[in-house]
Design a protein around this motif. Sequence first.
Motif, PDB file in Angstrom:
ATOM      1  N   THR A 157      27.380 -11.135  42.845  1.00 37.25           N
ATOM      2  CA  THR A 157      27.875 -12.412  42.302  1.00 37.25           C
ATOM      3  C   THR A 157      27.064 -12.848  41.094  1.00 37.25           C
ATOM      4  O   THR A 157      27.614 -13.292  40.078  1.00 37.25           O
ATOM      5  CB  THR A 157      27.843 -13.507  43.385  1.00 37.25           C
ATOM      6  OG1 THR A 157      28.675 -13.108  44.480  1.00 37.25           O
ATOM      7  CG2 THR A 157      28.353 -14.831  42.830  1.00 37.25           C
ATOM      8  N   VAL A 158      25.739 -12.714  41.194  1.00 37.39           N
ATOM      9  CA  VAL A 158      24.864 -13.087  40.074  1.00 37.39           C
ATOM     10  C   VAL A 158      25.190 -12.246  38.839  1.00 37.39           C
ATOM     11  O   VAL A 158      25.360 -12.768  37.729  1.00 37.39           O
ATOM     12  CB  VAL A 158      23.378 -12.918  40.471  1.00 37.39           C
ATOM     13  CG1 VAL A 158      22.479 -13.042  39.248  1.00 37.39           C
ATOM     14  CG2 VAL A 158      22.987 -13.954  41.516  1.00 37.39           C
ATOM     15  N   THR A 160      27.923 -10.452  38.131  1.00 34.91           N
ATOM     16  CA  THR A 160      29.285 -10.667  37.633  1.00 34.91           C
ATOM     17  C   THR A 160      29.402 -12.006  36.914  1.00 34.91           C
ATOM     18  O   THR A 160      30.046 -12.102  35.858  1.00 34.91           O
ATOM     19  CB  THR A 160      30.302 -10.601  38.797  1.00 34.91           C
ATOM     20  OG1 THR A 160      30.118  -9.377  39.512  1.00 34.91           O
ATOM     21  CG2 THR A 160      31.729 -10.659  38.277  1.00 34.91           C
ATOM     22  N   SER A 161      28.790 -13.037  37.472  1.00 35.25           N
ATOM     23  CA  SER A 161      28.836 -14.368  36.849  1.00 35.25           C
ATOM     24  C   SER A 161      28.160 -14.367  35.482  1.00 35.25           C
ATOM     25  O   SER A 161      28.685 -14.928  34.513  1.00 35.25           O
ATOM     26  CB  SER A 161      28.161 -15.400  37.754  1.00 35.25           C
ATOM     27  OG  SER A 161      28.816 -15.473  38.999  1.00 35.25           O
ATOM     28  N   LEU A 162      26.990 -13.729  35.396  1.00 27.79           N
ATOM     29  CA  LEU A 162      26.279 -13.658  34.126  1.00 27.79           C
ATOM     30  C   LEU A 162      27.095 -12.917  33.066  1.00 27.79           C
ATOM     31  O   LEU A 162      27.087 -13.295  31.892  1.00 27.79           O
ATOM     32  CB  LEU A 162      24.929 -12.951  34.317  1.00 27.79           C
ATOM     33  CG  LEU A 162      23.788 -13.767  34.916  1.00 27.79           C
ATOM     34  CD1 LEU A 162      22.605 -12.869  35.243  1.00 27.79           C
ATOM     35  CD2 LEU A 162      23.358 -14.869  33.958  1.00 27.79           C
ATOM     36  N   THR A 163      27.786 -11.878  33.505  1.00 27.41           N
ATOM     37  CA  THR A 163      28.545 -11.061  32.558  1.00 27.41           C
ATOM     38  C   THR A 163      29.805 -11.772  32.078  1.00 27.41           C
ATOM     39  O   THR A 163      30.108 -11.782  30.872  1.00 27.41           O
ATOM     40  CB  THR A 163      28.932  -9.713  33.205  1.00 27.41           C
ATOM     41  OG1 THR A 163      27.740  -9.045  33.636  1.00 27.41           O
ATOM     42  CG2 THR A 163      29.684  -8.826  32.222  1.00 27.41           C
ATOM     43  N   PHE A 164      30.527 -12.405  32.989  1.00 30.91           N
ATOM     44  CA  PHE A 164      31.839 -12.967  32.626  1.00 30.91           C
ATOM     45  C   PHE A 164      31.819 -14.465  32.345  1.00 30.91           C
ATOM     46  O   PHE A 164      32.878 -15.057  32.142  1.00 30.91           O
ATOM     47  CB  PHE A 164      32.864 -12.612  33.709  1.00 30.91           C
ATOM     48  CG  PHE A 164      33.282 -11.167  33.651  1.00 30.91           C
ATOM     49  CD1 PHE A 164      34.273 -10.753  32.770  1.00 30.91           C
ATOM     50  CD2 PHE A 164      32.657 -10.223  34.445  1.00 30.91           C
ATOM     51  CE1 PHE A 164      34.646  -9.422  32.699  1.00 30.91           C
ATOM     52  CE2 PHE A 164      33.022  -8.886  34.380  1.00 30.91           C
ATOM     53  CZ  PHE A 164      34.019  -8.486  33.496  1.00 30.91           C
ATOM     54  N   ALA A 195      21.791 -12.364  29.648  1.00 35.50           N
ATOM     55  CA  ALA A 195      22.498 -11.596  30.677  1.00 35.50           C
ATOM     56  C   ALA A 195      21.954 -10.174  30.765  1.00 35.50           C
ATOM     57  O   ALA A 195      21.811  -9.623  31.867  1.00 35.50           O
ATOM     58  CB  ALA A 195      23.996 -11.567  30.362  1.00 35.50           C
ATOM     59  N   GLN A 196      21.617  -9.577  29.621  1.00 38.78           N
ATOM     60  CA  GLN A 196      21.060  -8.226  29.620  1.00 38.78           C
ATOM     61  C   GLN A 196      19.699  -8.189  30.302  1.00 38.78           C
ATOM     62  O   GLN A 196      19.433  -7.298  31.121  1.00 38.78           O
ATOM     63  CB  GLN A 196      20.941  -7.713  28.186  1.00 38.78           C
ATOM     64  CG  GLN A 196      22.274  -7.372  27.538  1.00 38.78           C
ATOM     65  CD  GLN A 196      22.112  -6.965  26.085  1.00 38.78           C
ATOM     66  OE1 GLN A 196      21.137  -7.320  25.429  1.00 38.78           O
ATOM     67  NE2 GLN A 196      23.088  -6.235  25.569  1.00 38.78           N
ATOM     68  N   ARG A 197      18.846  -9.160  29.979  1.00 37.86           N
ATOM     69  CA  ARG A 197      17.497  -9.187  30.574  1.00 37.86           C
ATOM     70  C   ARG A 197      17.552  -9.434  32.073  1.00 37.86           C
ATOM     71  O   ARG A 197      16.896  -8.737  32.848  1.00 37.86           O
ATOM     72  CB  ARG A 197      16.643 -10.268  29.899  1.00 37.86           C
ATOM     73  CG  ARG A 197      16.185  -9.919  28.491  1.00 37.86           C
ATOM     74  CD  ARG A 197      15.048 -10.839  28.052  1.00 37.86           C
ATOM     75  NE  ARG A 197      15.440 -12.240  28.063  1.00 37.86           N
ATOM     76  CZ  ARG A 197      15.970 -12.884  27.044  1.00 37.86           C
ATOM     77  NH1 ARG A 197      16.180 -12.234  25.906  1.00 37.86           N
ATOM     78  NH2 ARG A 197      16.280 -14.166  27.114  1.00 37.86           N
ATOM     79  N   VAL A 198      18.340 -10.424  32.483  1.00 44.49           N
ATOM     80  CA  VAL A 198      18.442 -10.749  33.911  1.00 44.49           C
ATOM     81  C   VAL A 198      19.081  -9.595  34.677  1.00 44.49           C
ATOM     82  O   VAL A 198      18.630  -9.226  35.770  1.00 44.49           O
ATOM     83  CB  VAL A 198      19.250 -12.046  34.127  1.00 44.49           C
ATOM     84  CG1 VAL A 198      19.477 -12.292  35.614  1.00 44.49           C
ATOM     85  CG2 VAL A 198      18.534 -13.237  33.516  1.00 44.49           C
ATOM     86  N   GLY A 199      20.134  -9.007  34.107  1.00 45.18           N
ATOM     87  CA  GLY A 199      20.809  -7.894  34.762  1.00 45.18           C
ATOM     88  C   GLY A 199      19.896  -6.702  34.941  1.00 45.18           C
ATOM     89  O   GLY A 199      19.801  -6.119  36.032  1.00 45.18           O
TER      90      GLY A 199
END
Length: 312
Positions: A157-158, A160-164, A195-199
């Motif tokens: 969820t984290v 997917t949410s960050l990406t979209f 989003a890249q860093r967190v992912g």
Amino acid sequence: MKIKNYTEVTEFILLGIPHTEGLETMLFVIFLFIYIFTLLGNFLILLAIISSSRLHTPMYFFLGLLSTFDIFFPSVSCPKMLVFLSGRSRAISYRGCATQLFFYHFIGCAEGVLYSVMSYDRFVAICHPLRYTIIMNPRLCVVFAICTSLISCIHATVLTSLTFQLPYCGPNEIDYYFCDIPVILPLACADSSLAQRVGFTNVGLWTLALFSTIIASYTRIGIAILRIRSAEGRSKAFSTCSAHLTAILCAWGPIIIIYFQSTPNPLLGAIVQILNNIVSPMLNSLIYSLRNKEVKRALKRVLCGSNFKDLN
């Protein structure tokens, strides 16, 4: 001051596996065979575990969960890939892309957690055999299963949410065979660095944590096996872990290789992803059916009928 007019992307175009132009027919046949074999093999293992009372133990409970995940993991990307390899539409809807990304990371994370739980199960069985049934009781097994799903759901969820949550309004061609974070974020119309860093941190730290627990469990198991005096005892103890170790190497070996690359290679990255989420689930069904006598016996009962008798 100019106001930019953006048109939101409603679908993406999957360009397929990099550098495989002209090989669509051959790849279609190969992946169709692998996908069917994966579904059939894991379904038979699941059926054998459910139908045999001798396999109603914690070890086979987790194996049944792994077979269930191995049925769904390739189903995230393989059906759509087979569609465009057969010459039909390469388009995937915005929601379909988000759904694909969510379930890829949900099931991928769930399998990682499950490998860690299975290594703990083997640790208890070998290092604390007299207390095994007390420690690995049905209640704890259910708790492990529920926690695996919850953790994986939060993780997916984290990501997917960050990406979209980012706007997508420009190019919609994904240079890959399914929707994943590294190939989607470059298409965003806004800054995607957070989003890249967190992912990357989320996936990297989580993988490291799970792999560390597996290493810790098998280090203790290895020490316990070396302390067994008889060669027969050591062989029997190791045989209970060999299938699980082989499955872990098949699943995580390619991922470890890709992280040690000096420079990223799109084709090698795609091959690693294919090995991880399409080929590995097929190999798991072979590993656990060929290397496990109890599973082989249960499969023979399923395939040959209830009148089959084990020959020891």
